[in-house]
Design a protein around this motif. Structure first.
Motif, PDB file in Angstrom:
ATOM      1  N   PHE A   1       0.801  -1.228   0.000  1.00  0.00           N
ATOM      2  CA  PHE A   1       0.000   0.000   0.000  1.00  0.00           C
ATOM      3  C   PHE A   1       0.833   1.277   0.000  1.00  0.00           C
ATOM      4  O   PHE A   1       0.282   2.375  -0.022  1.00  0.00           O
ATOM      5  CB  PHE A   1      -0.950   0.015   1.204  1.00  0.00           C
ATOM      6  N   VAL A   2       2.163   1.172   0.042  1.00  0.00           N
ATOM      7  CA  VAL A   2       3.001   2.372   0.004  1.00  0.00           C
ATOM      8  C   VAL A   2       4.357   1.995  -0.588  1.00  0.00           C
ATOM      9  O   VAL A   2       4.888   0.917  -0.326  1.00  0.00           O
ATOM     10  CB  VAL A   2       3.171   2.975   1.416  1.00  0.00           C
ATOM     11  N   ALA A   3       4.888   2.901  -1.400  1.00  0.00           N
ATOM     12  CA  ALA A   3       6.195   2.656  -2.010  1.00  0.00           C
ATOM     13  C   ALA A   3       7.295   2.847  -0.969  1.00  0.00           C
ATOM     14  O   ALA A   3       7.212   3.723  -0.101  1.00  0.00           O
ATOM     15  CB  ALA A   3       6.410   3.597  -3.185  1.00  0.00           C
ATOM     16  N   THR A   4       8.315   2.024  -1.059  1.00  0.00           N
ATOM     17  CA  THR A   4       9.489   2.168  -0.208  1.00  0.00           C
ATOM     18  C   THR A   4      10.585   2.882  -0.991  1.00  0.00           C
ATOM     19  O   THR A   4      11.023   2.406  -2.034  1.00  0.00           O
ATOM     20  CB  THR A   4      10.018   0.800   0.257  1.00  0.00           C
ATOM     21  N   GLN A   5      10.983   4.034  -0.503  1.00  0.00           N
ATOM     22  CA  GLN A   5      12.118   4.742  -1.086  1.00  0.00           C
ATOM     23  C   GLN A   5      13.337   4.507  -0.199  1.00  0.00           C
ATOM     24  O   GLN A   5      13.205   4.196   0.988  1.00  0.00           O
ATOM     25  CB  GLN A   5      11.838   6.239  -1.169  1.00  0.00           C
ATOM     26  N   HIS A   6      14.509   4.631  -0.762  1.00  0.00           N
ATOM     27  CA  HIS A   6      15.728   4.538   0.038  1.00  0.00           C
ATOM     28  C   HIS A   6      16.531   5.816  -0.152  1.00  0.00           C
ATOM     29  O   HIS A   6      16.883   6.166  -1.284  1.00  0.00           O
ATOM     30  CB  HIS A   6      16.560   3.315  -0.356  1.00  0.00           C
ATOM     31  N   TRP A   7      16.757   6.498   0.960  1.00  0.00           N
ATOM     32  CA  TRP A   7      17.505   7.752   0.928  1.00  0.00           C
ATOM     33  C   TRP A   7      18.861   7.564   1.591  1.00  0.00           C
ATOM     34  O   TRP A   7      18.961   7.020   2.693  1.00  0.00           O
ATOM     35  CB  TRP A   7      16.753   8.853   1.673  1.00  0.00           C
ATOM     36  N   SER A   8      19.900   8.036   0.919  1.00  0.00           N
ATOM     37  CA  SER A   8      21.238   8.075   1.513  1.00  0.00           C
ATOM     38  C   SER A   8      21.404   9.415   2.205  1.00  0.00           C
ATOM     39  O   SER A   8      21.278  10.462   1.566  1.00  0.00           O
ATOM     40  CB  SER A   8      22.302   7.882   0.435  1.00  0.00           C
TER      41      SER A   8
ATOM     42  N   TYR B   1      10.499   7.381   8.313  1.00  0.00           N
ATOM     43  CA  TYR B   1      11.654   6.566   7.911  1.00  0.00           C
ATOM     44  C   TYR B   1      12.005   5.602   9.039  1.00  0.00           C
ATOM     45  O   TYR B   1      11.754   5.879  10.216  1.00  0.00           O
ATOM     46  CB  TYR B   1      12.854   7.437   7.544  1.00  0.00           C
ATOM     47  N   GLU B   2      12.541   4.470   8.640  1.00  0.00           N
ATOM     48  CA  GLU B   2      12.983   3.479   9.621  1.00  0.00           C
ATOM     49  C   GLU B   2      14.435   3.758   9.971  1.00  0.00           C
ATOM     50  O   GLU B   2      15.272   3.982   9.085  1.00  0.00           O
ATOM     51  CB  GLU B   2      12.799   2.067   9.064  1.00  0.00           C
ATOM     52  N   GLN B   3      14.716   3.771  11.249  1.00  0.00           N
ATOM     53  CA  GLN B   3      16.079   4.051  11.685  1.00  0.00           C
ATOM     54  C   GLN B   3      17.060   3.097  11.032  1.00  0.00           C
ATOM     55  O   GLN B   3      16.714   1.963  10.688  1.00  0.00           O
ATOM     56  CB  GLN B   3      16.188   3.918  13.207  1.00  0.00           C
ATOM     57  N   ALA B   4      18.289   3.546  10.866  1.00  0.00           N
ATOM     58  CA  ALA B   4      19.330   2.682  10.312  1.00  0.00           C
ATOM     59  C   ALA B   4      19.344   1.354  11.061  1.00  0.00           C
ATOM     60  O   ALA B   4      19.341   1.318  12.290  1.00  0.00           O
ATOM     61  CB  ALA B   4      20.685   3.367  10.428  1.00  0.00           C
TER      62      ALA B   4
END
Length: 426
Positions: A85-92, A149-152
């Motif tokens: 139901f939601v796109a996962t993006q990955h941010w550096s 965002y999910e913590q590292a």
């Protein structure tokens, strides 16, 4: 039998002394060597096949101990599959962390609020639950541009070397995330350990400058002195009343029972050589949390606790979480810095909270920018839980503060009411 138990005790002691070196093989080989020497000594006066009898306990103990040294889950990271139901993006981020990001834009652009809302989940180092995602969707339907965002190390975010996890790193990641978002100042909602990150961010002027308003919901201890407080908790939770959580448990497997058990006792460090970080994350299940989940609900809800997450989405890094908590416990008092805070803030406290009350009231007492406190009746630590109208009530409290509107609940406790609150609300 006694000889087998004795050798296994030696093995566990050696696991602790060697910090699980070599996936436990160092302890296993040493135990095998000790057992073999003892078996030879005990059989020195025996003849024929009788000389082999003392070796039987050694073989049994060696086979049993070997189960602690052999992984039963993949040792490479196995991140959860994508959510439907939601796109996962990955941010550096500028800190070096690479985090999984979720964006819920306003459902109705006509009611869009101009300031983005950033959500800091609890854990620490735990994936964002489906229950949380549903609440974020509710806020988006009310016009908020929501980012989480999910913590590292948590959820779908990349792992860090174990020694780099710390509460300070979490605060730096928050600042870097807001910079990466590049939409000016943001509102931040921090829940549980996310509330700790937010509190410490408010005490850092360079990070606080990035924030418009802050909501601290059911926080953990903000620093070492607060973590050492053994104070009051909220009214009765469902901890000892709810049915036992079903599902597979890693702690039923000898390897992970030993690893997580000794870590919890402080006999293994989070960077133990017994199990790697990725393997531990892959092994840990929701059922391993046991009564911790039930403790987040009121006693009256003991037999209707909702499923907070799916088996596919659930992730929790026990080792990294322990590491972050250790850095909180080792940190000096935050009070002198927090007293300089100027960011408008609100505190949310639950009636049946499993958190120590002083963890929240310390923030109220020492942050002069806390403008209101909202005590929510009928809920536990998991304030937005999908039961009854709890999500709507939590959202009403949050939106009223963000829009600088009258609070839906009395401002309670005030700073002057803290002593009475600690006395009466338990």
């Amino acid at each position: 039998m006694a000889n087998v138990v004795g050798l296994l005790v030696v093995f566990i002691a050696l696991i602790a002394l060697t910090n699980g070196a070599g996936s436990g093989l160092a302890a296993w080989l040493t135990t095998l060597g000790v057992g073999t020497v003892l078996a030879i000594w005990r059989g020195r006066r025996r003849t024929g096949s009788a000389r082999l009898v003392p070796f039987l306990p050694v073989v049994v103990a060696a086979v049993s101990a070997a189960t602690v040294c052999i992984p039963t889950v993949p040792t490479d990271r196995q991140p959860p599959p994508a959510l439907p139901f939601v796109a996962t993006q990955h941010w550096s981020l500028a800190t070096g962390s690479r985090v999984a990001v979720y964006h819920y834009p306003p459902a109705n652009p006509g009611t869009r609020h101009p300031v983005p809302l950033v959500y800091l989940a609890g854990g620490p180092v735990r994936g964002i639950s489906v229950l949380d995602h549903r609440f974020l969707q509710l806020l988006a339907r009310q016009g908020y541009d929501v980012y989480a965002y999910e913590q590292a190390g948590g959820g779908r975010s990349d792992l860090l070397p174990m020694g780099r996890y710390s509460i300070s790193r979490s605060v730096r990641d928050l600042a870097a995330f807001v910079d990466r978002l590049d939409q000016g100042r943001v509102d931040v909602l921090g829940f549980s350990s996310g509330g700790v990150v937010l509190t410490r961010a408010l005490a850092d002027p360079s990070v606080a400058a990035r924030m418009h308003r802050a909501i601290i919901a059911e926080p953990g201890p903000m620093d070492g002195p607060t973590a050492r407080v053994a104070g009051h908790k909220g009214r009765e939770s469902a901890r000892d009343l709810a049915p036992t959580m079903s599902g597979p448990r890693s702690t039923y497997v000898p390897r992970y029972a030993v690893a997580f058990g000794l870590m919890r006792l402080g006999l293994l460090t989070p960077d133990t050589g017994l199990i790697g970080q990725a393997e531990g994350d892959n092994a840990f299940t929701a059922a391993d949390l046991g009564s911790d989940t039930a403790s987040a609900y009121c006693a009256r809800d003991a037999h209707r606790i909702p499923a907070e997450d799916t088996a596919q989405n659930f992730t929790f890094s026990a080792a990294a979480s322990l590491r972050v908590q250790e850095t909180v416990k080792d940190s000096p008092s935050l009070v002198p810095l927090l007293r300089q805070s100027r960011t408008p803030a609100m505190l949310m406290i639950a009636e049946c909270s499993s958190q120590v009350r002083q963890w929240a009231t310390a923030i109220l007492a020492d942050d002069p920018a806390v403008r209101r406190t909202q005590y929510l009746p009928g809920v536990g630590h998991r304030m937005w839980n999908g039961l009854d109208d709890n999500n709507d009530r939590a959202a009403a409290v949050i939106t009223a503060f963000l829009q600088d509107e009258p609070a839906p609940l009395p401002n309670h406790p005030t700073r002057d009411e803290i002593p009475a609150f600690l006395r009466d609300h338990r």
